[in-house]
Design a protein around this motif. Structure first.
Motif, mmCIF file in Angstrom:
data_model
loop_
_atom_site.group_PDB
_atom_site.id
_atom_site.type_symbol
_atom_site.label_atom_id
_atom_site.label_comp_id
_atom_site.label_asym_id
_atom_site.label_seq_id
_atom_site.Cartn_x
_atom_site.Cartn_y
_atom_site.Cartn_z
ATOM 1 N N ILE A 15 21.122 -3.128 4.016
ATOM 2 C CA ILE A 15 20.634 -4.098 3.032
ATOM 3 C C ILE A 15 19.116 -4.203 3.100
ATOM 4 O O ILE A 15 18.425 -4.229 2.068
ATOM 5 C CB ILE A 15 21.293 -5.470 3.269
ATOM 6 N N PHE A 16 18.569 -4.266 4.312
ATOM 7 C CA PHE A 16 17.107 -4.327 4.476
ATOM 8 C C PHE A 16 16.458 -3.111 3.812
ATOM 9 O O PHE A 16 15.467 -3.236 3.087
ATOM 10 C CB PHE A 16 16.752 -4.376 5.960
ATOM 11 N N ILE A 17 17.025 -1.933 4.042
ATOM 12 C CA ILE A 17 16.455 -0.699 3.488
ATOM 13 C C ILE A 17 16.539 -0.708 1.967
ATOM 14 O O ILE A 17 15.593 -0.301 1.274
ATOM 15 C CB ILE A 17 17.184 0.522 4.080
ATOM 16 N N PHE A 18 17.655 -1.190 1.417
ATOM 17 C CA PHE A 18 17.784 -1.255 -0.044
ATOM 18 C C PHE A 18 16.665 -2.100 -0.652
ATOM 19 O O PHE A 18 15.989 -1.676 -1.602
ATOM 20 C CB PHE A 18 19.146 -1.838 -0.418
ATOM 21 N N PHE A 19 16.466 -3.297 -0.136
ATOM 22 C CA PHE A 19 15.440 -4.168 -0.712
ATOM 23 C C PHE A 19 14.033 -3.628 -0.447
ATOM 24 O O PHE A 19 13.134 -3.783 -1.283
ATOM 25 C CB PHE A 19 15.581 -5.583 -0.163
ATOM 26 N N ALA A 20 13.841 -2.987 0.700
ATOM 27 C CA ALA A 20 12.528 -2.409 0.990
ATOM 28 C C ALA A 20 12.185 -1.320 -0.011
ATOM 29 O O ALA A 20 11.049 -1.235 -0.510
ATOM 30 C CB ALA A 20 12.513 -1.861 2.412
ATOM 31 N N PHE A 21 13.171 -0.489 -0.331
ATOM 32 C CA PHE A 21 12.925 0.539 -1.348
ATOM 33 C C PHE A 21 12.759 -0.082 -2.728
ATOM 34 O O PHE A 21 11.990 0.411 -3.554
ATOM 35 C CB PHE A 21 14.084 1.546 -1.370
ATOM 36 N N ARG A 22 13.496 -1.141 -3.002
ATOM 37 C CA ARG A 22 13.402 -1.788 -4.318
ATOM 38 C C ARG A 22 11.976 -2.288 -4.575
ATOM 39 O O ARG A 22 11.491 -2.240 -5.710
ATOM 40 C CB ARG A 22 14.390 -2.952 -4.392
ATOM 41 N N TYR A 23 11.293 -2.764 -3.533
ATOM 42 C CA TYR A 23 9.909 -3.197 -3.693
ATOM 43 C C TYR A 23 8.958 -2.019 -3.954
ATOM 44 O O TYR A 23 7.882 -2.197 -4.510
ATOM 45 C CB TYR A 23 9.439 -3.941 -2.448
ATOM 46 N N ARG A 24 9.382 -0.829 -3.554
ATOM 47 C CA ARG A 24 8.515 0.350 -3.698
ATOM 48 C C ARG A 24 8.950 1.149 -4.929
ATOM 49 O O ARG A 24 9.318 2.325 -4.843
ATOM 50 C CB ARG A 24 8.575 1.205 -2.432
ATOM 51 N N TYR A 25 8.926 0.481 -6.084
ATOM 52 C CA TYR A 25 9.445 1.118 -7.295
ATOM 53 C C TYR A 25 8.391 1.925 -8.045
ATOM 54 O O TYR A 25 8.681 2.529 -9.076
ATOM 55 C CB TYR A 25 10.053 0.063 -8.233
ATOM 56 N N LYS B 50 28.015 3.149 2.208
ATOM 57 C CA LYS B 50 26.591 2.942 2.462
ATOM 58 C C LYS B 50 25.853 2.283 1.293
ATOM 59 O O LYS B 50 24.709 1.868 1.446
ATOM 60 C CB LYS B 50 25.907 4.268 2.782
ATOM 61 N N PHE B 51 26.535 2.201 0.124
ATOM 62 C CA PHE B 51 25.847 1.609 -1.027
ATOM 63 C C PHE B 51 26.713 0.587 -1.762
ATOM 64 O O PHE B 51 26.417 -0.618 -1.742
ATOM 65 C CB PHE B 51 25.388 2.703 -2.000
ATOM 66 N N LEU B 52 27.790 1.030 -2.404
ATOM 67 C CA LEU B 52 28.569 0.109 -3.222
ATOM 68 C C LEU B 52 29.101 -1.075 -2.431
ATOM 69 O O LEU B 52 29.165 -2.206 -2.926
ATOM 70 C CB LEU B 52 29.727 0.853 -3.892
ATOM 71 N N GLU B 53 29.479 -0.844 -1.182
ATOM 72 C CA GLU B 53 30.066 -1.901 -0.369
ATOM 73 C C GLU B 53 29.042 -2.970 0.030
ATOM 74 O O GLU B 53 29.404 -4.028 0.538
ATOM 75 C CB GLU B 53 30.716 -1.303 0.879
ATOM 76 N N LEU B 54 27.772 -2.692 -0.211
ATOM 77 C CA LEU B 54 26.741 -3.684 0.110
ATOM 78 C C LEU B 54 26.761 -4.853 -0.868
ATOM 79 O O LEU B 54 26.212 -5.918 -0.570
ATOM 80 C CB LEU B 54 25.343 -3.041 0.078
ATOM 81 N N PHE B 55 27.379 -4.704 -2.038
ATOM 82 C CA PHE B 55 27.315 -5.685 -3.113
ATOM 83 C C PHE B 55 28.604 -6.508 -3.191
ATOM 84 O O PHE B 55 29.686 -6.024 -2.859
ATOM 85 C CB PHE B 55 27.062 -4.995 -4.454
ATOM 86 N N THR B 56 28.464 -7.734 -3.644
ATOM 87 C CA THR B 56 29.607 -8.623 -3.831
ATOM 88 C C THR B 56 29.287 -9.615 -4.944
ATOM 89 O O THR B 56 28.108 -9.860 -5.238
ATOM 90 C CB THR B 56 29.939 -9.390 -2.539
#
Length: 1001
Positions: free
Chosen positions: A849-859, A887-893
């Motif tokens: 989750i941390f990595i997802f949001f970190a990449f999201r900021y680097r758009y 590693k991806f879809l299961e991160l969301f709810t």
């Protein structure tokens, strides 16, 4: 032929003493053309329509206004220093008669090296040397013995800093802007016009910028009369090389030189606040006895000007940042009541009058109890007549009445919880009312919590605007042995004839006429070097001064210093009349954050148009970091800011502040600096002490000062609370109270510790470095979070592979890696780093989750080409179906309040807001931190993430949002879909969405 614009009015020489108190600048010239040009820039003083002319003995003085300041001009009558009417004698007599604070000589000089100074350039003296003090040796050779006379450091600073001065030089086919040059100026009785003699002088003094004939006399006269504020400002008219008589432009060049030097001097002295440190204030002159209305106006004008000077000084030192004060706990409202009670008594009475006790009396009637009687009619009539002398009696009467009524509600004839509400309302109003009558207000808070900003905002936006007579002093302004004189000197710096009782008498008449109190503000008691003596004498001063009904006092102090040095106020005779506020810390609400953020950017002149939400959150969650950022980037235009790279920020901030503080203190004549100031070395000694003693706070101040250090200067530096601060320890040594030093920002301390370890400890002693890492930077260490991060940043950027291997091999490294790598400047990131990040994704959900949001900021790929959202999406395309899910879809709810998953609804709302902003034209009323200037700035990659969520179990909202994006940006959307279609995890869902919305790829 020059035409003089000035006309003169001759007055008796007996008036020199009267007018001399108000003329702080002495201007000296040597030639007629110098005198004539000075008089073009000299204007009548306030209250006069002509320049005043006074003839005394063999001298003639001209009194007028030069720039913003009252000045007296005298001409020597002869060129040179020692002839009968030359510089020494003329200046010494003028100093004797006029007692100036500043002696300024303007005029002409010969230039040093033609390639460095041109005709019309202005020479400013760092020092002057008399080249004619010569020892004739036995062999017939000469040894020059002239000593360098240093000019005033403050005056030099003000002239050298005149970067906005412009003066155009035109002659023949030449047309250029003059410049000012500072350095050593030669001075002697010779009229140098010989190439060989000029060469001899320049060989002996190769750094000389030029020479003239009167400067040595000016220095000698000032030095002999203890006038430290002197300077030479002279224009270049020739080069002393034998060309004077031959040059047809000789007279023109002299006029150009004089005009450029006088023009620069007038420009510098057109700053109304630049010379306050040496007691030089603009425009003060004795007021003749006039009608009372004019007298009242001038008293208030003098007070208002002092407050404005102090505010300007606080803005210059950046202790006051306008438009950033956020009111907390009604602190400012309470101070308004305190400072102008007569204006707010009607408001308070109205708030009492609208209290509704009908429900209470109905309740009491049901219980068979007597009605609650609350009648203020008698007070309402008196409130309209309250004057300064009657307010204590009025407030005491009303306060007693309120206390009786509150007591009745607290001890009712019948038991009922409902009565508490009425008791609370009345008690709350009674507490507010207390501020009207109190005489002393104490504001105490920890360091850096906004005490100065609070009182400055109060002074600028309330006291001045409402014409409340006031004076604003700093703790450093006060001489504890004579507080009255300190106050008078700030209000009337040039009226030595005025005693304190006369001042109070005039002030009382004014306060009674406007029905407002006189408010004395003393900000920063803890910054006075003699705190204990100030504590004793200030208690006596406040006790005596507040016996006068028209005077109130506001004092501020750091909490710990108040407890240590000023707690005697709590038991003083005025303590019953003292109110207190100590809660200035502001919350983190969005409106306050935006006001402070925008206020800081405006004050520091930073043009930051586009920035990420992450940047906004970082800078507004820690206002000290915001201050550091603004200090480091003052005056810059930043097109886009996506990340705060703290290591680079702290490095830039440190270099900027050390240079700025050192320059300011060297130019502060009040500090009387003797010897060098080296703030950088002082900070270095502090860090070295921490490393050597394994101690990171409360470092003994005396252990940091070297024997040649000017203690007063470093105390002033520490009290500015910029990089470091001094704190009391609560213990005493044999020579008095012991004080310690701490950093104002622990993260900045950790950065400096890391720099010190890598740049100084590691190269000299690798074993000591490794031992420090093992013992001091470990999972249980309080400096791990900061030092571990900065050690990695600095090492990674250094390119030292061996050092990087040591840092990456530490047991704590994996725990900080993700936070570090995403905050590292992009140019230092390698493919190996990307691989390591993607390997971590599968280790645990929190990291993913941390990595997802970190990449999201680097758009923005152009801003971060080595590590951006496209790399993350590419990684997702290469995953197996099982990995893609885990590693991806299961991160969301779609469930709320789960810390280990991403709420899909919040994610979609955040993403859609970018489209909303774009469609609305980026309304200025928006509170969102991200600003979209144009289509090229639009974050297309953030919408590309939606494609990878198409396979999510409830994807309707996802596809609808992407369809909206597709219709706004069809070209970009098709390109995204074509790339993603190549992934087996997405192919079928993309086909389904394209059919649903008629998208043809």
């Amino acid at each position: 032929m020059l035409k003089l614009s000035a006309k003169y009015k001759e007055i008796a020489p007996s008036l020199i003493d009267e007018y001399g108190r108000y003329c702080s600048i002495l201007i000296v010239t040597a030639t007629k053309i110098e005198k004539d040009v000075v008089h073009e820039y000299l204007f009548p003083i306030d209250g006069q329509d002509k320049i005043l002319k006074i003839q005394k003995n063999s001298y003639t003085y001209y009194l007028g206004k030069f720039g913003y300041y009252n000045a007296v001009h005298v001409a020597t009558g002869n060129m040179g220093s020692i002839s009968r009417n030359a510089a020494i004698k003329t200046t010494m007599k003028a100093i004797e008669f006029w007692k100036p604070k500043v002696v300024l000589m303007v005029g002409i000089a010969f230039g040093g090296k033609p390639e460095k100074v041109r005709i019309g350039d202005v020479l400013i003296s760092e020092c002057v040397v008399n080249y004619q003090l010569i020892r004739v040796n036995e062999d017939g050779s000469h040894t020059y013995r002239g000593q360098e006379g240093p000019a005033s450091s403050l005056l030099l600073n003000r002239f050298v800093s005149a970067d906005d001065w412009r003066f155009n030089v035109k002659f023949d086919d030449q047309d250029y802007e003059a410049k000012h040059v500072h350095g050593l100026i030669l001075s002697g009785e010779e009229l140098v016009d010989n190439k060989d003699r000029k060469k001899e002088l320049m060989t002996e003094w190769p750094d000389a910028i030029g020479g003239e004939m009167e400067g040595a006399g000016i220095y000698t006269a000032c030095d002999g009369n203890s006038v430290s504020g002197w300077i030479l400002v002279k224009g270049v008219c020739d080069y002393g090389d034998g060309d004077k008589g031959k040059n047809p432009n000789k007279d023109l060049f002299q006029e150009i030189a004089v005009r450029s030097s006088v023009n620069l001097a007038e420009h510098v002295f057109s700053s109304p606040y630049a010379f306050e440190e040496i007691g030089l204030y603009s425009g003060a002159f004795p007021y003749p006895k006039e009608e009372s209305e004019d007298s009242k106006k001038k008293i208030n004008d003098a007070l208002e000007e002092q407050v404005k000077r102090q505010l300007a000084k606080q803005k210059t030192s950046q202790k006051y940042i306008p438009e950033t004060f956020i009111e907390v706990n009604k602190n400012k409202e309470s101070l308004r009541y305190f400072c102008d009670p007569f204006a707010f008594i009607p408001k308070v009475m109205w708030e009492y009058s609208v209290l509704n006790f009908v429900p209470l009396n109905k309740l009491l009637a049901k219980k068979g109890a007597a009605a609650f009687d609350f009648d203020l009619q008698g007070f309402e009539k008196d409130a309209q007549l309250v004057q300064i002398e009657s307010i204590p009696h009025f407030c005491a009467r009303l306060d007693n009445y309120l206390k009786v009524k509150i007591s009745e509600l607290e001890h009712p004839p019948v038991a009922s919880n409902s009565l508490r509400d009425f008791s609370y309302k009345l008690s709350h109003l009674e507490e507010t009312f207390q501020w009207l009558a109190k005489k002393v207000c104490l504001i105490k808070e920890d360091a850096g919590q906004g005490k100065t900003n609070f009182v400055c905002d109060l002074a600028e936006n309330f006291l001045i605007k409402r014409k409340v007579p006031s004076v604003f002093l700093l703790g450093t302004d006060i001489d504890p042995s004579d507080i009255r004189k300190s106050l008078l000197n700030r209000v009337y710096p040039d009226r030595s004839d005025l005693n304190f009782e006369t001042f109070l008498s005039e002030l009382e008449q004014y306060c009674r006429s406007v029905n407002r109190p006189f408010v004395i503000i003393i900000d920063g008691l803890n910054e006075n070097a003699a705190a204990q003596k100030l504590s004793e004498n200030l208690e006596k001063f406040i006790a005596e001064i507040t016996e006068r009904t028209y005077i109130k006092v506001i004092i501020t102090c750091r909490s710990e210093y108040y407890q240590k040095h000023f707690s005697n106020f709590d038991k003083s005779s005025f303590s019953p009349q003292m109110c207190e506020t100590d809660r200035l810390t502001i919350g983190r609400d969005k409106v306050a954050s935006h006001k402070i953020f925008n206020g800081y950017l405006a004050f520091f002149n930073i043009n930051l148009r586009t920035y990420s939400t992450k940047v906004f959150e970082q800078l507004t969650q820690n206002y000290l970091l915001l201050r550091i950022f603004c200090d480091a980037h003052r005056g810059e235009s930043i097109p886009y800011l996506g990340h705060i790279h703290k290591e680079s920020l702290f490095r830039q901030y440190f270099d900027t502040k050390v240079t700025e503080i050192t320059k300011r203190m060297e130019g502060d004549d009040e500090l009387k600096v003797s010897g060098p100031i080296n703030i950088r070395n002082f900070i270095g000694r502090l860090i070295a002490y921490m490393v050597e003693n394994r101690k990171y706070e409360n470092i003994p101040l005396d252990g940091l000062l070297e024997k040649d250090d000017n203690r007063k200067v470093y105390i002033r530096f520490l009290d500015e609370n910029i990089l470091v601060r001094r704190d009391p320890t609560g213990s005493k040594g044999i020579f008095g109270d012991q004080e310690v030093v701490n950093f104002t920002f622990d993260e900045f301390r950790d950065y400096l510790l890391s720099e010190y370890l890598i740049s100084l400890v590691y190269p000299k002693d690798k074993k000591t470095f490794l031992l420090f890492l093992k013992e001091e930077i470990n999972p249980s260490s309080r400096i791990l979070e900061g030092c571990g991060t900065f050690l990695y940043y600095i090492t990674k950027k250094s390119g030292n592979a061996d050092l990087l291997k040591i840092v990456e091999g530490q047991v704590w490294f994996d725990s900080i890696y993700l936070r570090c790598i995403f905050n590292l400047e992009d140019k230092y990131i390698t493919p190996t780093d990307r691989d390591k990040i993607f390997a971590i994704i599968g280790t645990n959900r929190q990291s993913a989750i941390f990595i997802f949001f970190a990449f999201r900021y680097r758009y923005r790929p152009t801003e971060a080409p080595n590590l951006n959202l496209q790399h993350y999406l590419e990684h997702l395309r290469g995953l197996s179906p099982e990995e893609f899910y885990s590693k991806f879809l299961e991160l969301f709810t779609n469930r709320e309040f789960l810390n280990d998953q991403i709420n899909i609804d919040s994610f979609l709302a955040d993403t859609e807001s970018f489209l909303d902003h774009y469609d609305d034209g980026d309304s200025e009323d928006s509170d969102d931190a991200i600003v979209i200037d144009s289509e090229k700035d639009f974050p297309h990659s953030l919408f590309e993430i939606l494609i990878y969520l198409f396979p999510y179990r409830s994807s309707l909202e996802i596809s609808q949002l992407y369809e909206r994006y597709y219709h706004r940006f069809p070209v970009q959307a098709k390109a995204q879909l074509k790339i993603a279609r190549g992934s087996r995890n997405l192919e079928s869902s993309i086909k389904k969405i394209c059919r649903r919305y008629d998208i043809l790829l």
